[in-house]
Design a protein around this motif. Sequence first.
Motif, short mmCIF file in Angstrom:
data_model
loop_
_atom_site.label_atom_id
_atom_site.label_comp_id
_atom_site.label_asym_id
_atom_site.label_seq_id
_atom_site.Cartn_x
_atom_site.Cartn_y
_atom_site.Cartn_z
N CYS A 375 0.73 -1.29 -0.12
CA CYS A 375 0.06 0.02 -0.11
C CYS A 375 0.76 1.25 0.00
CB CYS A 375 -0.89 -0.01 1.14
SG CYS A 375 -2.21 -1.29 1.16
N ARG A 451 5.08 -1.44 12.49
CA ARG A 451 5.03 -0.25 13.02
C ARG A 451 5.27 -0.05 14.49
NH1 ARG A 451 3.89 -1.10 7.95
NH2 ARG A 451 2.51 0.36 6.72
N TYR A 452 5.93 1.00 14.89
CA TYR A 452 6.33 1.30 16.26
C TYR A 452 5.26 2.31 16.99
CZ TYR A 452 10.64 -1.16 15.46
OH TYR A 452 11.40 -2.03 15.32
N TYR A 453 4.85 1.96 18.27
CA TYR A 453 4.02 2.64 18.86
C TYR A 453 4.86 2.83 20.44
CZ TYR A 453 1.05 2.08 15.25
OH TYR A 453 0.57 1.95 14.03
N SER A 454 4.66 4.12 20.89
CA SER A 454 5.55 4.50 22.14
C SER A 454 4.32 3.94 23.16
CB SER A 454 5.48 6.04 22.38
OG SER A 454 6.21 6.73 21.38
N THR A 469 -1.44 3.73 22.30
CA THR A 469 -2.57 4.67 21.96
C THR A 469 -2.29 5.11 20.33
OG1 THR A 469 -2.30 5.68 24.18
CG2 THR A 469 -3.13 7.19 22.87
N ALA A 470 -3.17 4.61 19.64
CA ALA A 470 -2.89 5.05 18.28
C ALA A 470 -3.93 5.58 17.57
CB ALA A 470 -2.61 3.52 17.52
N VAL A 471 -3.63 6.77 16.67
CA VAL A 471 -4.68 7.47 15.97
C VAL A 471 -4.86 6.68 14.64
CG1 VAL A 471 -3.22 9.23 14.90
CG2 VAL A 471 -5.62 9.67 15.38
N GLU A 473 -5.15 6.07 10.87
CA GLU A 473 -4.69 7.00 9.67
C GLU A 473 -5.82 6.66 8.70
OE1 GLU A 473 -1.82 8.89 8.80
OE2 GLU A 473 -1.16 8.56 10.82
N GLY A 486 -4.58 3.99 6.56
CA GLY A 486 -3.13 3.41 7.11
C GLY A 486 -3.42 1.84 7.36
N VAL A 487 -2.20 1.12 7.01
CA VAL A 487 -2.32 -0.34 6.89
C VAL A 487 -2.61 -0.80 8.47
CG1 VAL A 487 -1.27 -2.27 6.48
CG2 VAL A 487 -0.71 -0.67 5.13
N THR A 488 -1.76 -0.32 9.34
CA THR A 488 -1.78 -1.10 10.79
C THR A 488 -2.87 -0.52 11.62
OG1 THR A 488 0.61 -0.94 10.38
CG2 THR A 488 -0.23 -1.51 12.62
N THR A 489 -3.07 0.99 11.40
CA THR A 489 -4.15 1.51 12.38
C THR A 489 -5.37 1.05 11.87
OG1 THR A 489 -3.79 3.42 11.04
CG2 THR A 489 -2.78 3.45 13.28
N TRP A 694 8.31 11.10 15.87
CA TRP A 694 8.02 10.37 14.73
C TRP A 694 7.48 11.22 13.46
CZ3 TRP A 694 5.47 9.09 19.02
CH2 TRP A 694 3.94 9.41 19.08
P1 FAD Z 1 0.59 3.51 6.94
O1 FAD Z 1 0.04 2.85 6.02
O2 FAD Z 1 2.11 3.11 7.42
O3 FAD Z 1 0.72 5.01 6.21
C1 FAD Z 1 1.06 6.03 6.91
C2 FAD Z 1 1.33 7.28 6.16
O4 FAD Z 1 2.04 7.07 5.02
C3 FAD Z 1 -0.15 7.84 5.48
O5 FAD Z 1 -1.06 8.51 6.44
C4 FAD Z 1 0.23 8.50 4.33
O6 FAD Z 1 0.68 9.77 4.90
C5 FAD Z 1 1.43 7.81 4.01
N1 FAD Z 1 1.27 6.89 2.77
C6 FAD Z 1 0.70 5.47 2.94
N2 FAD Z 1 0.68 5.17 1.63
C7 FAD Z 1 0.67 6.09 0.64
C8 FAD Z 1 0.47 6.15 -0.57
N3 FAD Z 1 0.08 5.10 -1.30
N4 FAD Z 1 0.64 7.34 -1.11
C9 FAD Z 1 1.08 8.51 -0.35
N5 FAD Z 1 1.33 8.43 1.06
C10 FAD Z 1 1.06 7.09 1.47
N6 FAD Z 1 1.56 6.72 16.11
C11 FAD Z 1 0.58 6.63 17.13
O7 FAD Z 1 -0.64 6.76 16.79
N7 FAD Z 1 0.94 6.49 18.71
C12 FAD Z 1 2.09 6.22 19.09
O8 FAD Z 1 2.34 6.28 20.19
C13 FAD Z 1 3.28 6.33 18.13
N8 FAD Z 1 4.42 6.02 18.26
C14 FAD Z 1 5.69 5.84 17.51
C15 FAD Z 1 6.72 5.87 18.10
C16 FAD Z 1 7.79 5.82 17.03
C17 FAD Z 1 9.20 5.52 17.59
C18 FAD Z 1 7.72 5.81 15.64
C19 FAD Z 1 8.76 5.68 14.79
C20 FAD Z 1 6.38 5.96 15.28
C21 FAD Z 1 5.37 6.17 16.12
N9 FAD Z 1 3.96 6.33 15.76
C22 FAD Z 1 2.90 6.41 16.55
C23 FAD Z 1 3.42 6.32 14.26
C24 FAD Z 1 3.01 4.74 13.67
O9 FAD Z 1 4.52 3.78 13.86
C25 FAD Z 1 2.72 4.64 12.39
O10 FAD Z 1 3.38 5.25 11.43
C26 FAD Z 1 1.30 5.06 12.14
O11 FAD Z 1 0.38 4.47 13.17
C27 FAD Z 1 0.65 4.85 10.81
O12 FAD Z 1 0.66 3.42 10.63
P2 FAD Z 1 -0.26 2.91 9.38
O13 FAD Z 1 0.30 1.35 9.07
O14 FAD Z 1 -1.51 2.84 9.89
O15 FAD Z 1 -0.19 3.63 8.38
#
Ligand code: FAD
Length: 694
Positions: A375, A451-454, A469-471, A473, A486-489, A694
Motif C-alpha cells: 500500500c 509499526r512502532y508505538y510509544s 495509543t494510536a490514532v 490513519e 493506514g495499514v496497521t491502524t 516520529w
Molecule cells: P501507513 O500505512 O504506514 O501509512 C502512514 C502514512 O504514510 C499515511 O498516512 C500517508 O501519509 C503515507 N502513505 C501511505 N501510503 C501512501 C500512498 N500510497 N501514497 C502516499 N502516501 C502514503 N503513532 C501513534 O498513533 N501513536 C504512537 O504512540 C506512535 N508512536 C510512535 C513511535 C515511534 C518511535 C515511531 C517511529 C512511530 C510512532 N507512531 C505512533 C507512528 C506509527 O508507527 C505509524 O506510523 C502510524 O500509526 C501509521 O501506521 P499505519 O500502518 O496505519 O499507516
Amino acid sequence: SQLDTLDIVVLVALLLGTIAYFTKGTYWAIAKDPYGNSLALANGHKNTGRTRNFLEKMDETGKNCIVFYGSQTGTAEDYANRLAKEGHSRFGLDTMVADLEDYDFDNLDLVPEDKVVFYILATYGEGEPTDNAVDFYEFVTTEEPAFSEGQSPEEKPLAKLKFVAFGLGNNTYEHYNSMVRNVNTALEKCGATRIGEAGEGDDGAGTMEEDFLAWKEPMWASLAETMNLEEREAVYEPTFEITERSDLTIEDDTVYVGEPNKNHLEGKSQGPYNAANPYIAPIVESKELFHDPQRNCLHMEIDIGNTNLKYTTGDHIAVWPTNAGMEVDRFLKVLGLYEKRNNVITVKGTDPTARVPFPSPTTYDAIVRYHMEICAPVSRQFVSQIAPFAPTEEIKKSMTALGSDKDLFHKEVADWSLNIAQLLETQSKGTAWPAAPFSLFIEGLNKIQPRYYSISSSSHAQPTKVAITAVVESMHKPKAPHVLKGVTTNYLLALKQKQHGEANPDPHGLNYELNGPRNKYDGIHVPVHIRHSNFKLPSDPAKPIIMVGPGTGVAPFRAFVQERAALAREGQTVGKTILFFGCRKQSEDFLYADEWKQYAADLGDNFEMHTAFSRDGPKKVYVQHKITEQAKAINDLLLKRAYFYVCGDAANMARDVNTLLGKIISEQRGWPESKGEEEVKRMRASNQYQEDVW
Ligand code: FAD
C-alpha cells in the motif's frame, strides 16, 4: 582434594565457553538474525558455517561489488537491492546485497582494488545508527579501527578501498544524515577513496526517492570510469525463481500461509521475541478515545504475561500488520494471480547471495497479505522497471513517460497517493498485467514493516500489560480519488471492532483477515515485539520533569504520569510533574480526559497539566503558547535540573519546542539567544532533554 563430577562439568563448560569465545567469527557465528536463519532453513539453505568474512563470501560467490545496508524501516535495504540489481544489469558488476549486521569489518583493508563496497545508511532518531549498523558504526568510527593488517607507517590502512555512499535522513532532526557523513569521514580518514558524491536523501522534505535517483546517475558514471565498466542495454533478470508446487496444497503443514517463521509454522512460537520473531499477543482490552465520529483513536491493552517479554516505561511496541483484504485482492487481480492465489509456490534466489524476504513454500496470497508493503507510495524507478511488461504498447509508453518524467510522475501518481496496484489498474483501465514477473514485485516492493508505538503504560504500574495509543490513519488527500487508509491502524481498528462484537468488523470495506494464518490469531490476537528505547524517566522520582506531548504524543507521558502516580501512592517522594497537552477540542479529542483527574489526586500539587485546544475558541492555541506562559516556572525547574521531554510530531512541533526552549532560557537568564540554544544542546547531550518523535 579431589574434583567431584560437578566441578569437572563446570570446568569443561568454562573451557568450551572460552574456546567458543575466542573462535567466534572463525568457526561459528552468533545467530543475530533468527528470522534470516529461519528463512534460510525454510528455504533449504544450511545455516551452519555462515561466514562473517564478507571477502570470503564475495570470493566464494564470484562478486566484485557488495552493497551493505544499515536499515531500520526497510528503505535503505530497498535502495541497496535496487543498486545491486542496477549495477548488474547496466554495468555487468557481480553484485551482492548484505546486512551490515551479518559481517565483520576488520578486513576492510584487504578489499582489493578491483572490488567496490557500497554503504547505504539510514540515520535513526538522534543521529544514531540503525539497530543493524551499531557494531559496524562503532568499529569504523573509533579513533584507530583495528584492521587486520594493522597500521602501516607508509600507507593509510584503507588506501586500496573504493567505496560508494548514500545516506537516508530527515532534515527535521538535528543530526541530519549523520551516519553517512560520519562513516564517510571515518573511511576517508583511513585513506579510502569515495566514488561519486556521498549522497543524502531527505525524508523530512519528502524528496528521498528523487534525491536518490538524482544522486545515482553521476555516481554510476564515475564508478564506470574508475572501474572501466561499459554500460550495456539493461535486460531484466529475475532475482527469484518461482516454482509452482502441484505436489503441495495449503492444507500441508509444511506450507507457510502467513506464519512469520518456522517456529510459528510448527505451532511452537517461542522467544526471544524480536524484529524477526513476533509474539502473537492477546489484546485484552480495546476502546476508542475520541468522541468524534469522523476520527478514531484507539487505546489497546496487550498482554505479555505468559512470555519472557519485558518492557520498561518509555519503550516502544512494534505491531506487525496484515494488509487489508481489499488491497490484497486488488493486487492479485491486477497481476492476473487472483485465481492462483492459493496455489503453493517455492521461491528461491537465483543467486546464492539473494535472500528471500519470507519463508517458503508458500502462496501468492500469503506473500502479498503478510509480507509485502503493497500500500506504500510507488517509487518512480519501479514504474520504469514495470513498463516493459505492460499489457499493451500504449500502456508501456505511458508508463515509460511516468517513470522518466519527475513532474508528470508527481502530477499523476504521487499527488494521487496511488499504491502500486492502484497505479497499474488505473493505467490499464482494469486489465490485468500477466506478463509482469512476480519476482519483480518481490524485488521492487519493501518487506512489510512492523509499526512502532510509544508504550502508553507504566511497567511499574502494569508490568505484564502494554498499552498502545494510536490514532487511526485516514487521509483524504485533495487530489486523491480515494481515502488513504493506514495499514496497521485500520487493522487495529478492525480488531477492536471484532472484540466489541460488531457483527462485521470491517472498517471501510477493508476486509482484514483477522484470524491470521490457520486461524492462529483467532480470539483477538496481534503479532508484536518490544523495542527498548532511551526515552526514560529519571531514576530518581524526586527529580522534576516537564513533558510536552500534543495529540498521540501524550502516549509515553500517560505512562510517565501513571508511573509517578503509582510511586506517590506507594509513599515515595515524587517531584514536580508538568504536562503540556494539546488537541483540537476539549469535547472531542482530549485523550484520557478522565484519567488525569485520578493522577492529580495521587500526585497532589506536584502534578500540573496545561492544555491547549486549537479549535475551541476564536484563537488557535497550541502547546507552544502554553509553554511560553509558563516560561518562568520552566526555567526555575530547569535550574533545579528538571528533565524535559518532547513526544509526537517531528516535523513541526518538536522543532518549534526546541527553539522555543532555547529562547525561554536565554530570556529568563538574560543570556544572548545563541547561549540559550547552546544550553538546549548541552541538555540533549546529557539526556536532560529527550525526544521521542516520529
Ligand atoms: P501507513 O500505512 O504506514 O501509512 C502512514 C502514512 O504514510 C499515511 O498516512 C500517508 O501519509 C503515507 N502513505 C501511505 N501510503 C501512501 C500512498 N500510497 N501514497 C502516499 N502516501 C502514503 N503513532 C501513534 O498513533 N501513536 C504512537 O504512540 C506512535 N508512536 C510512535 C513511535 C515511534 C518511535 C515511531 C517511529 C512511530 C510512532 N507512531 C505512533 C507512528 C506509527 O508507527 C505509524 O506510523 C502510524 O500509526 C501509521 O501506521 P499505519 O500502518 O496505519 O499507516
